[in-house]
Every structure is written in C-alpha cells, then in structure tokens.
Design a protein around this motif. Sequence first.
Motif: not given
Length: 98
Positions: A40, A43-44, A49, A66, A81, A85, A89, A93
């Motif tokens: 995550y 992913g940000w 994310f 999440i 999740y 993961s 994700l 997405a």
Amino acid sequence: MVSAKLASQVVAKILKGISVDMQQEYVEPLMFGINTFRTYVEGWYNTKFQDIIYTKQENHIVKRQICSILAGYAWDRDNPYAVKSNEALEALAKICKS
C-alpha cells in the motif's frame, strides 16, 4: 508490537531448550505484514492506491479492510487485502480507474 510478540515467543522456546527455526517462526510471519503494508505504501507512490482512495465508487467493506491494514492489522490472514495484497491492489486499481 507484532515483531516483539514473535520475538518473545521464539526467545521463550530458546530459554526452554526447544529448537527454533528463526526463518519459519520469526522472519516469515513478520515479513508477511511488512510486505502487506509495503504494497500500500508503494501503491501510494505509483498512484494505484491513490486511484482507489479517490474513487467515486465507494465500497465500505473494502474501505474498512484496507483501513484495517493501514491501522496496523497487516498480519490479519482473514483480510483478503492483506493475504493477497499485490493482486488485490492491482485488481482494485483497475476497477477504480475504469
């Protein structure tokens, strides 16, 4: 906290003279949560994310699962999740981006 819990369990066994497999009993369980959380964070920064967070298509169950990971429950093997993961994700997405 998870690291301390896992370590204390291993140390207790060692002090009792029980053989310990550090990889299996400490490293692998610890890395499960670390890698989940890493999914995550990465992913940000790669914006996958962010696409999920800012989507107009809200799903409160997904959001709760999440948020649970981000709150520290990255070791919850009942949370899809967390368990998958990367795959979760990616799929989420794609759904949110379309």
